[in-house]
Design a protein around this motif. Structure first.
Motif, PDB file in Angstrom:
ATOM      1  N   VAL A 134       8.998   2.649   8.763  1.00  0.00           N
ATOM      2  CA  VAL A 134       7.885   2.897   7.837  1.00  0.00           C
ATOM      3  C   VAL A 134       8.295   2.548   6.408  1.00  0.00           C
ATOM      4  O   VAL A 134       7.522   1.949   5.655  1.00  0.00           O
ATOM      5  N   GLU A 135       9.521   2.897   6.025  1.00  0.00           N
ATOM      6  CA  GLU A 135       9.998   2.559   4.674  1.00  0.00           C
ATOM      7  C   GLU A 135      10.008   1.043   4.465  1.00  0.00           C
ATOM      8  O   GLU A 135       9.696   0.558   3.361  1.00  0.00           O
ATOM      9  N   ARG A 136      10.377   0.309   5.489  1.00  0.00           N
ATOM     10  CA  ARG A 136      10.417  -1.144   5.380  1.00  0.00           C
ATOM     11  C   ARG A 136       9.012  -1.708   5.148  1.00  0.00           C
ATOM     12  O   ARG A 136       8.813  -2.594   4.308  1.00  0.00           O
ATOM     13  N   ILE A 137       8.034  -1.197   5.876  1.00  0.00           N
ATOM     14  CA  ILE A 137       6.653  -1.661   5.692  1.00  0.00           C
ATOM     15  C   ILE A 137       6.123  -1.221   4.327  1.00  0.00           C
ATOM     16  O   ILE A 137       5.424  -1.993   3.650  1.00  0.00           O
ATOM     17  N   ALA A 138       6.456  -0.019   3.903  1.00  0.00           N
ATOM     18  CA  ALA A 138       6.012   0.450   2.584  1.00  0.00           C
ATOM     19  C   ALA A 138       6.556  -0.458   1.483  1.00  0.00           C
ATOM     20  O   ALA A 138       5.832  -0.800   0.529  1.00  0.00           O
ATOM     21  N   ALA A 139       7.811  -0.859   1.584  1.00  0.00           N
ATOM     22  CA  ALA A 139       8.402  -1.741   0.571  1.00  0.00           C
ATOM     23  C   ALA A 139       7.739  -3.115   0.602  1.00  0.00           C
ATOM     24  O   ALA A 139       7.464  -3.709  -0.454  1.00  0.00           O
ATOM     25  N   ALA A 140       7.476  -3.622   1.800  1.00  0.00           N
ATOM     26  CA  ALA A 140       6.796  -4.918   1.911  1.00  0.00           C
ATOM     27  C   ALA A 140       5.384  -4.833   1.336  1.00  0.00           C
ATOM     28  O   ALA A 140       4.929  -5.750   0.641  1.00  0.00           O
ATOM     29  N   SER A 168       4.014 -11.361   8.753  1.00  0.00           N
ATOM     30  CA  SER A 168       4.273 -10.163   9.547  1.00  0.00           C
ATOM     31  C   SER A 168       5.725  -9.747   9.453  1.00  0.00           C
ATOM     32  O   SER A 168       6.629 -10.584   9.420  1.00  0.00           O
ATOM     33  N   ILE A 169       5.922  -8.432   9.423  1.00  0.00           N
ATOM     34  CA  ILE A 169       7.253  -7.820   9.474  1.00  0.00           C
ATOM     35  C   ILE A 169       7.299  -6.938  10.715  1.00  0.00           C
ATOM     36  O   ILE A 169       6.413  -6.111  10.938  1.00  0.00           O
ATOM     37  N   GLU A 170       8.326  -7.099  11.521  1.00  0.00           N
ATOM     38  CA  GLU A 170       8.438  -6.332  12.767  1.00  0.00           C
ATOM     39  C   GLU A 170       9.452  -5.211  12.644  1.00  0.00           C
ATOM     40  O   GLU A 170      10.305  -5.231  11.743  1.00  0.00           O
ATOM     41  N   ASP A 171       9.355  -4.245  13.568  1.00  0.00           N
ATOM     42  CA  ASP A 171      10.287  -3.112  13.529  1.00  0.00           C
ATOM     43  C   ASP A 171      11.436  -3.270  14.517  1.00  0.00           C
ATOM     44  O   ASP A 171      12.167  -2.320  14.789  1.00  0.00           O
ATOM     45  N   HIS A 204      13.960  -0.136  15.176  1.00  0.00           N
ATOM     46  CA  HIS A 204      14.359   0.677  14.032  1.00  0.00           C
ATOM     47  C   HIS A 204      13.849   2.106  14.179  1.00  0.00           C
ATOM     48  O   HIS A 204      12.748   2.344  14.706  1.00  0.00           O
ATOM     49  N   ASP A 205      14.650   3.059  13.699  1.00  0.00           N
ATOM     50  CA  ASP A 205      14.194   4.438  13.598  1.00  0.00           C
ATOM     51  C   ASP A 205      12.839   4.482  12.907  1.00  0.00           C
ATOM     52  O   ASP A 205      12.574   3.724  11.966  1.00  0.00           O
ATOM     53  N   HIS A 206      11.990   5.410  13.356  1.00  0.00           N
ATOM     54  CA  HIS A 206      10.619   5.485  12.852  1.00  0.00           C
ATOM     55  C   HIS A 206      10.584   5.562  11.324  1.00  0.00           C
ATOM     56  O   HIS A 206       9.833   4.830  10.657  1.00  0.00           O
ATOM     57  N   GLY A 207      11.394   6.421  10.753  1.00  0.00           N
ATOM     58  CA  GLY A 207      11.377   6.609   9.310  1.00  0.00           C
ATOM     59  C   GLY A 207      11.744   5.347   8.557  1.00  0.00           C
ATOM     60  O   GLY A 207      11.082   4.969   7.576  1.00  0.00           O
ATOM     61  N   ASP A 212       4.065   6.182  21.176  1.00  0.00           N
ATOM     62  CA  ASP A 212       4.945   5.865  20.047  1.00  0.00           C
ATOM     63  C   ASP A 212       4.464   4.615  19.316  1.00  0.00           C
ATOM     64  O   ASP A 212       4.528   4.538  18.078  1.00  0.00           O
ATOM     65  N   THR A 213       3.985   3.638  20.071  1.00  0.00           N
ATOM     66  CA  THR A 213       3.467   2.421  19.449  1.00  0.00           C
ATOM     67  C   THR A 213       2.291   2.738  18.536  1.00  0.00           C
ATOM     68  O   THR A 213       2.223   2.256  17.394  1.00  0.00           O
ATOM     69  N   ILE A 214       1.385   3.569  18.997  1.00  0.00           N
ATOM     70  CA  ILE A 214       0.228   3.938  18.175  1.00  0.00           C
ATOM     71  C   ILE A 214       0.668   4.737  16.954  1.00  0.00           C
ATOM     72  O   ILE A 214       0.185   4.508  15.837  1.00  0.00           O
ATOM     73  N   ARG A 215       1.610   5.664  17.152  1.00  0.00           N
ATOM     74  CA  ARG A 215       2.106   6.441  16.000  1.00  0.00           C
ATOM     75  C   ARG A 215       2.708   5.519  14.946  1.00  0.00           C
ATOM     76  O   ARG A 215       2.490   5.713  13.739  1.00  0.00           O
ATOM     77  N   ARG A 216       3.455   4.527  15.386  1.00  0.00           N
ATOM     78  CA  ARG A 216       4.060   3.593  14.446  1.00  0.00           C
ATOM     79  C   ARG A 216       2.984   2.779  13.723  1.00  0.00           C
ATOM     80  O   ARG A 216       3.035   2.596  12.500  1.00  0.00           O
ATOM     81  N   LEU A 217       2.023   2.268  14.455  1.00  0.00           N
ATOM     82  CA  LEU A 217       0.966   1.478  13.827  1.00  0.00           C
ATOM     83  C   LEU A 217       0.177   2.316  12.815  1.00  0.00           C
ATOM     84  O   LEU A 217      -0.161   1.833  11.720  1.00  0.00           O
ATOM     85  N   GLN A 218      -0.116   3.550  13.172  1.00  0.00           N
ATOM     86  CA  GLN A 218      -0.829   4.424  12.232  1.00  0.00           C
ATOM     87  C   GLN A 218       0.005   4.683  10.977  1.00  0.00           C
ATOM     88  O   GLN A 218      -0.525   4.666   9.851  1.00  0.00           O
ATOM     89  N   ALA A 219       1.292   4.886  11.156  1.00  0.00           N
ATOM     90  CA  ALA A 219       2.175   5.105  10.005  1.00  0.00           C
ATOM     91  C   ALA A 219       2.289   3.846   9.160  1.00  0.00           C
ATOM     92  O   ALA A 219       2.351   3.915   7.923  1.00  0.00           O
ATOM     93  N   PHE A 220       2.311   2.680   9.807  1.00  0.00           N
ATOM     94  CA  PHE A 220       2.367   1.426   9.060  1.00  0.00           C
ATOM     95  C   PHE A 220       1.097   1.246   8.223  1.00  0.00           C
ATOM     96  O   PHE A 220       1.157   0.763   7.085  1.00  0.00           O
TER      97      PHE A 220
END
Length: 280
Positions: A133-139, A114-117, A127-130, A166-174
């Motif tokens: 998401v970039e961190r999860i995309a790279a992982a 797992s990687i956390e924000d 971390h800023d939303h953008g 915001d939590t749901i938005r982040r999870l959906q983006a992840f």
């Protein structure tokens, strides 16, 4: 010995069975062997439990990546179960830090992590939303050709930011960025957990111990949870037992705690490699 690819396939399949499975969290090789002997199907490391065993606080800065991965490698070697790791913040703020952590994790035999924000900075904890998401995309890109299941964590509730939207938005983006499993530790109740599960299209992990523990595995499965972990709570339960035993000896001069101790013969048997690797 079961090879890493087979462990990965077994681990992945667990997330798509009916109901929910429990992935308990050992903090060392010995606790891993104990849990494996009880018939669990997978294990997850705990940075908190390991930090306590090293006499340190649970925090992003308490343990280095090398220490976390060395501990994970010992747990991987202790049993034939799939092991997923608590990889904290990816050990650096950049997307490439996260990607490198995933590659290094697979190299020690882990089949998930797992990687956390969270940033580790109390003044600016998430971390800023953008960037998150970039961190999860790279992982996710790093994990794509590996036998590795990526879990993305949204940490709002652990850092005093109980913002469900915001939590749901982040999870959906992840999920859109490639995460295989989603995780928002600290969700306060079963209804909130249900809302998260209904809002995303990936398996959801829930940690038990942080909040209300009155609901069961069946309750969580009915809410849509697919994986249940315990974080550092088994380690804390062990510390609690030692504390109570020591207080009895200090305050009463008695040793009745020994009646609840695991017999030495049983402990020795659990720690034998033959027992730990016995196929089920």
């Amino acid at each position: 010995m079961i090879d890493q690819a087979d462990k990965f396939e077994r681990f992945k399949a667990l997330h798509f069975n009916d109901g929910a499975f429990v992935m308990p969290n050992p903090w060392d090789a010995g606790s891993a062997r104990l849990l494996a002997s009880l018939g669990f199907d997978a294990l997850g490391t705990t940075s908190a439990g390991y930090a306590f065993s090293k006499g340190r606080r649970d925090s992003c800065a308490a343990l280095s990546r090398a220490e976390i991965l060395d501990n994970a490698a010992e747990i991987v070697a202790a049993t034939d179960l799939p092991v997923s790791a608590d990889l904290e913040d990816g050990f650096g703020p950049s997307p490439e830090n996260c990607a490198e952590t995933i590659r290094m994790s697979a190299a020690v035999g882990l089949v998930g992590g797992s990687i956390e924000d969270a940033t580790g900075n109390p003044d600016d904890p998430i971390h800023d939303h953008g960037l998150a998401v970039e961190r999860i995309a790279a992982a996710a890109e790093a994990a794509r050709d590996l036998p590795f299941l990526l879990t993305a964590r949204a940490e709002n509730y652990l850092w005093g930011k109980p913002d469900l939207d915001d939590t749901i938005r982040r999870l959906q983006a992840f999920a859109d960025a490639g995460a295989d499993v989603l995780y928002a530790p600290g969700l306060p109740d079963l209804q909130t957990i249900r809302q998260v599960c209904q809002a995303v299209d990936r398996p959801v992990n829930v940690v038990m111990g942080l909040t209300d523990g009155s609901f069961s595995v069946a309750d969580l499965a009915q809410a849509g949870v697919r994986r249940i972990s315990v974080g550092g709570y088994f380690a804390r339960a062990a510390l609690g037992a030692v504390m109570r035993a020591a207080q009895e000896v200090r305050d009463k001069g008695t040793f009745t705690y020994a009646a609840d101790a695991m017999p030495g013969e049983q402990a020795s048997q659990l720690m034998s490699s033959a027992t730990a690797r016995k196929p089920r």
